[in-house]
Design an enzyme around this catalytic site. Structure first.
Site, PDB file in Angstrom:
ATOM      1  N   ARG A 496       0.839  -1.205   0.000  1.00 61.73           N
ATOM      2  CA  ARG A 496       0.000   0.000   0.000  1.00 61.73           C
ATOM      3  C   ARG A 496       0.877   1.260   0.000  1.00 61.73           C
ATOM      4  O   ARG A 496       2.111   1.173   0.011  1.00 61.73           O
ATOM      5  CB  ARG A 496      -0.955  -0.024   1.196  1.00 61.73           C
ATOM      6  CG  ARG A 496      -0.268   0.118   2.530  1.00 61.73           C
ATOM      7  CD  ARG A 496      -1.282   0.094   3.680  1.00 61.73           C
ATOM      8  NE  ARG A 496      -0.641   0.182   4.959  1.00 61.73           N
ATOM      9  CZ  ARG A 496      -0.960  -0.599   5.996  1.00 61.73           C
ATOM     10  NH1 ARG A 496      -1.866  -1.528   5.897  1.00 61.73           N
ATOM     11  NH2 ARG A 496      -0.343  -0.414   7.147  1.00 61.73           N
ATOM     12  N   ASP A 497       0.235   2.403   0.034  1.00 60.16           N
ATOM     13  CA  ASP A 497       0.988   3.658  -0.038  1.00 60.16           C
ATOM     14  C   ASP A 497       1.595   3.970   1.332  1.00 60.16           C
ATOM     15  O   ASP A 497       1.267   4.970   1.949  1.00 60.16           O
ATOM     16  CB  ASP A 497       0.085   4.798  -0.524  1.00 60.16           C
ATOM     17  CG  ASP A 497      -1.186   4.912   0.311  1.00 60.16           C
ATOM     18  OD1 ASP A 497      -1.358   4.114   1.260  1.00 60.16           O
ATOM     19  OD2 ASP A 497      -2.003   5.808   0.024  1.00 60.16           O
ATOM     20  N   GLU A 498       2.462   3.088   1.770  1.00 58.09           N
ATOM     21  CA  GLU A 498       3.091   3.273   3.067  1.00 58.09           C
ATOM     22  C   GLU A 498       4.557   2.830   2.968  1.00 58.09           C
ATOM     23  O   GLU A 498       5.425   3.645   2.809  1.00 58.09           O
ATOM     24  CB  GLU A 498       2.329   2.487   4.145  1.00 58.09           C
ATOM     25  CG  GLU A 498       2.730   2.919   5.539  1.00 58.09           C
ATOM     26  CD  GLU A 498       1.599   2.789   6.553  1.00 58.09           C
ATOM     27  OE1 GLU A 498       0.466   2.483   6.178  1.00 58.09           O
ATOM     28  OE2 GLU A 498       1.884   2.976   7.745  1.00 58.09           O
ATOM     29  N   GLU A 780      -0.896  -8.491   8.531  1.00 55.37           N
ATOM     30  CA  GLU A 780      -0.786  -7.367   9.459  1.00 55.37           C
ATOM     31  C   GLU A 780      -1.689  -7.566  10.676  1.00 55.37           C
ATOM     32  O   GLU A 780      -1.319  -7.237  11.807  1.00 55.37           O
ATOM     33  CB  GLU A 780      -1.212  -6.077   8.732  1.00 55.37           C
ATOM     34  CG  GLU A 780      -1.264  -4.843   9.602  1.00 55.37           C
ATOM     35  CD  GLU A 780      -1.531  -3.579   8.796  1.00 55.37           C
ATOM     36  OE1 GLU A 780      -2.130  -3.694   7.706  1.00 55.37           O
ATOM     37  OE2 GLU A 780      -1.124  -2.498   9.249  1.00 55.37           O
TER      38      GLU A 780
HETATM   39  C1  BGC Z   1       1.965   0.473  10.015  1.00 57.92           C
HETATM   40  C2  BGC Z   1       2.463  -0.286  11.187  1.00 57.92           C
HETATM   41  C3  BGC Z   1       3.046   0.732  12.109  1.00 57.92           C
HETATM   42  C4  BGC Z   1       1.862   1.485  12.587  1.00 57.92           C
HETATM   43  C5  BGC Z   1       2.091   2.407  13.698  1.00 57.92           C
HETATM   44  C6  BGC Z   1       0.811   1.297  10.480  1.00 57.92           C
HETATM   45  O1  BGC Z   1       0.212   2.020   9.467  1.00 57.92           O
HETATM   46  O2  BGC Z   1       1.653  -0.328   8.945  1.00 57.92           O
HETATM   47  O3  BGC Z   1       3.037  -1.442  10.977  1.00 57.92           O
HETATM   48  O4  BGC Z   1       3.886   0.262  13.084  1.00 57.92           O
HETATM   49  O5  BGC Z   1       1.193   2.112  11.528  1.00 57.92           O
HETATM   50  O6  BGC Z   1       1.239   2.058  14.637  1.00 57.92           O
END
Ligand code: BGC
Length: 932
Positions: A496-498, A780
């Site tokens: 995803r966009d992360e 996740e």
């Molecule tokens: C991420 C996590 C990260 C969290 C912070 C999420 O969007 O995917 O793995 O640690 O944000 O709580």
């Protein structure tokens, strides 16, 4: 007995024959091979010579030492670009010298800023924060003959020689060696005379480009032609100016920039430098867009043949733009780079999905992977094929892409119509198991696509297997989660966009990561990212490299603490003190920040008012994604409890780090602080019943694992933990923070059976639930998809997130029984302690430690336990033989008191404890029944 004893695997700074080392005092390591019991190194001698002149740079003479890792170079000062050859010989436990090793080498990088002659160049600006831009192609031709003497040197030849050469004052030189020093703000691929230089992809990776950029050094001697040559570079946006997380493009800069210099050394001692400057030409070409999150659009009709070779007519190309030096550190890439690691093929014929104007076809690679596909296709010019990548399918068979958020993960290829065409995108990566192909004329074959797995090229080091196929699939999923999320930076997810370097995720997974792969160099690089991300007040953010995504300078408990936990783990596993030394001040600043920002030593409490140093207060992400009935993503464990527990833990580790580095005052100071934080924890979070406030599994686990309870309260807290698990019908309820420690706490507190019950639980929340749903990576969320509710919130539902894979370390260390010993870090002494249980009939693990291969494999058959172990040469081990009620404990058929290499120490009800010298052993215990 096998008398072989020799040295192998010579490495410098964790790398075999590295190019471009930039540390003034490189460290050298090797392995000793021998099958014999008790094989030890008692001395070594190192010989280092200049590779060009043969001049001895360092002859260590015989040094009495059993150290074979991280030996610091102690010879003459090393110069920029200097190449040295080195070899080692060692003396064994009888003081017999082994043969000299083969020669290995390393080559220094550019140690002085003044070594850089090149300037930053690129193309004109196209695209904005929300609009795309094509990839610039850059080229430069140069000639090695018929060229005047370079670098402003006078021709050293006499007149007769010049006359004889027939070239006047021009050269016809013979190249001795040539090195390309290259980097980009953005991404690059470089070609010399039509050939790709190196096999790295996504170069130069990701660092905080406001602070540093890494360059690579390539040996291109063999690629040069004596006459006309051409360098060609394609630039991509990458992390520098492409889409980053959810904020759009151009975070660090507005367009990609290139810096390169080719240094050619001729046999006659002269040199020629070809640098990036205003003489380069540029044009946009077939790559209309190439973005890490969005994908690549390629129009093959716009290709220019021969652009990276001499003689190409580039009249229509423009002159490049020159850019001022951005003033960031240029550092060598002294660590792993990202490469194409393996290829996967579709596991079935593509499945047709009826669509308009034409059908779509879904390809299944049988594995959620990270990388891209390579497409081999032929068809009419102008047709565009669309490749959409997704991790999972909807129940109706269509591709599920809602969880990608704004990441498009789509490649477009427009055919040129000239027979078979091969398309492989360059500057993007996707997280996917399935690819939906649309726009294909007709019915595509299964072999249209090949999956290309891309990640940091870190050597695999571990394997784990047991008698339960679902647990084996779990181990597989953990490994693939690691592959997909170790793309230069340890990321949360790859689709995803992360795709960010979330510190909490990296911290909870690091111990598991070290078993599966040699991550020393990878985490060494990331520790610098953490240091670069650290705020001046000492706070460490939730993400490194820091993109300010959370707008917080403090990542909060369990996230920010990665700054201490990670280097500590690298020290434990690889014995790397230098990493601790290098970052010691950063660690101190962090713990000092915790002291200052906590109130009465309670960290991150919700009742904290803003302080002078902090504009806001951040309590952290809690026990992220716990399923503890709180109904909150943060879970129900009080954030100040998590905060104070990690404050204590980080402080304690810092005290131990100070002591490992010989800083006794600091060691005392931080140990005292740890004791005080512990007291504050007890005062605030325990009740007279021994209950830990919050009463969640994670609250109990942290208090127990970090030793934050008075001894008399421990049994009550353990009982509360087990009761909670039982009341949930043998389910865990922990989130990211509690999960890694939960099985360890249960094992340590005499509830191995409960730990195994959790391991084998198949309904969610559990590790095996996703496995029973066909997962090929770790999800996740415990409930990413369930029969009752379908998909979880698409806003946050990755199917490739390694955090819950942190159970992996327990599989290696407890089920199979291989663990490190902090008293002798770097596996100089090994703890071998398998804990059979859970109905498993066998488990085995192998781990290539920095000292060599360790093995532990047990099997229970006909009331008999057989346990095979390997202790590598030059190490020792403590073996905890699980004997249960067994009466006979033999090694190689003999009572253990009588065999060479074993010294017997103690026996209790369940274990015989003995010391082992290096070598292979086979223990048998009869009759064997496990008391759980
Ligand atoms: C991420 C996590 C990260 C969290 C912070 C999420 O969007 O995917 O793995 O640690 O944000 O709580």
């Amino acid at each position: 007995m096998d008398e072989i004893f020799y040295v192998t695997n010579l490495r410098c700074e964790y790398l075999t024959n590295p190019m471009g080392i930039e540390v003034a005092i490189p460290r050298l390591s090797w392995l000793i091979r021998s099958e014999r019991r008790g094989a030890m190194q008692t001395a070594y001698q190192l010989l280092v010579e200049d590779a060009d002149t043969g001049v001895v740079m360092w002859n260590s003479e015989k040094i009495l030492s059993d150290q074979a890792t991280h030996i610091e170079y102690a010879g003459k000062p090393l110069q920029s670009r200097q190449r040295v050859d080195w070899k080692v010989r060692v003396w064994d436990e009888f003081d017999n010298p082994a043969e000299w090793s083969e020669f290995a080498w390393w080559e220094m990088g550019l140690l002085d800023e003044l070594d850089w002659k090149a300037g930053w160049i690129g193309a004109s600006l196209v695209g904005g924060p929300r609009t795309t831009s094509p990839c610039p192609f850059l080229r430069k031709e140069f000639n090695l003959t018929g060229m005047d003497y370079p670098c402003d040197q006078a021709d050293p030849r006499d007149a007769a020689e010049v006359e004889a050469s027939g070239l006047g004052h021009a050269l016809n030189p013979v190249v001795k060696k040539a090195r390309l020093y290259i980097t980009a703000l953005g991404l690059y691929e470089v070609y010399l005379n039509g050939q790709r230089v190196g096999d790295d992809v996504l170069n130069p990776g990701w660092t905080d480009f406001r602070k540093r950029v890494r360059y690579r050094v390539y040996d291109v001697t063999e690629m040069l032609s004596p006459a006309a040559n051409a360098l060609g570079v394609i630039l991509g946006d990458g992390w520098y100016c492409g889409n980053l997380e959810w904020r759009g493009r151009q975070f660090y800069g507005d367009r990609p920039k290139l810096l390169a210099q080719l240094l050619v050394e001729f046999r006659d001692g002269t040199k020629k430098c070809v640098v990036t400057d205003g003489t380069w030409k540029t044009s946009f070409g077939p790559i209309l867009e190439s973005d890490l999150l969005m994908g690549e659009s390629y129009d093959a009709r716009l290709e220019f043949q021969g652009w990276d070779q001499p003689g190409f007519v580039d009249e229509a190309w423009r002159t490049v733009e020159n850019f001022p030096d951005p003033g960031v550190a240029r550092v060598a890439t002294n660590g792993p780079t990202v490469k194409r690691i393996q290829e996967l093929h579709p596991v079935a014929d593509p499945v047709e999905i009826q669509g308009w104007p034409s059908s779509k076809w879904i390809y299944d690679f049988g594995q959620n992977l990270v990388g891209h596909v390579c497409m081999k296709v032929s068809g009419p010019a102008g047709i565009t094929i669309t490749l959409l990548h997704g991790e999972i399918k909807n129940p109706d068979g269509t591709l599920y892409t809602a969880n990608l958020r704004t990441a498009r993960q789509t490649d477009y290829y427009t055919l040129k119509g000239e027979g078979e065409e091969i398309f492989e995108p360059r500057f993007t990566f996707h997280g996917f198991r399935y690819v939906e192909v649309s726009g294909f004329p007709g019915k595509p074959d299964r072999d249209l696509l090949t999956g290309v797995v891309v990640h940091s090229a870190i050597p695999p080091t571990g394997s784990f297997e047991c008698s339960d196929p679902l647990v084996n699939q779990l181990q597989h999923n953990i490994l693939w989660g690691q592959k997909g999320n170790f793309v230069d930076v340890p990321t949360d997810c790859p689709q995803r966009d992360e795709r960010l370097g979330w510190t909490g995720d990296a911290q909870v997974f690091i111990r598991t990561a070290t078993f599966n792969m040699d991550v020393a160099g990878f985490y060494t690089k990331w520790q610098q990212d953490l240091a670069d991300a650290q705020h001046e007040i000492g706070a460490v953010p939730a993400i490194a490299p820091n993109t300010n995504a959370t707008m917080m300078n403090d990542g909060g408990p369990a996230w920010a603490d990665a700054v201490v936990i990670c280097p500590w783990t690298i020290y434990l596993i690889y014995g790397d003190k230098r990493l601790l030394e290098t970052h010691y001040n950063s660690l101190k600043r962090f713990v000092d920040f915790l002291s200052k920002s906590s109130r009465n030593l309670i960290r991150a409490g919700s009742d904290h008012p803003p302080t002078e140093t902090l504009e806001w207060l951040w309590e952290g992400f809690g026990d992220w994604l716990a399923q503890d009935g709180s109904g909150k993503v943060y879970g129900g464990t009080p954030k100040d409890l998590i905060g104070t527990a990690f404050f204590a833990y980080s402080t304690r580790l810092l005290g131990q780090i100070a002591s490992a580095l010989g800083k006794t005052d600091d060691a005392r100071k931080y140990d005292d602080l740890y004791q005080s934080v512990r007291k504050a924890f007890i005062h605030r979070f325990t009740t007279n019943d021994g209950l830990v406030i919050g009463q969640t599994q994670t609250a109990y686990v942290l208090a127990l694992h970090f030793d934050l309870l008075p001894d008399e309260l421990r049994p009550q807290v353990v009982r509360a933990l087990v009761r909670d698990i039982e009341s949930r019908k043998m389910h865990l309820s922990t989130g990211f923070v509690g999960t890694p420690y939960l099985p360890y706490v249960l094992t340590r507190e005499g509830h191995l059976d409960v730990a195994y019950a959790l391991l084998f639980q198949k309904s969610w929340p559990s590790w095996l639930y996703s496995v029973t749903q066909g997962a090929t990576t770790i999800w996740e969320r415990w409930d990413g998809w369930t029969h009752d509710k379908g998909f979880q919130d698409p806003g946050m539902n990755s199917f490739n997130h390694y955090a819950y894979g942190s159970i992996g370390a327990w599989l290696y260390a407890v089920v199979a029984g291989i663990d490190a010993d902090i008293e002798k870090p770097g596996f100089k002494h090994i703890l071998l302690r398998p804990r059979p249980g859970g109905g498993l009939t066998y488990a085995r693990a192998a781990y290539d430690s920095i000292q060599g291969r360790i093995e532990s494999g047990w099997r229970i058959e006909n009331d008999r336990l057989t346990w095979n172990v390997t202790v590598p040469p030059n190490t020792t081990a403590t073996a905890y033989i699980p004997v249960g009620s067994g009466l006979s404990v033999l090694e190689g058929g003999k009572p253990i008191g009588q065999v060479e290499g074993v010294s017997f120490t103690t026996r209790d009800d369940n274990e015989v404890v003995c010391e082992l010298k290096s070598g292979k052993y086979q223990f048998t215990v009869e009759p064997f029944s496990i008391k759980l």
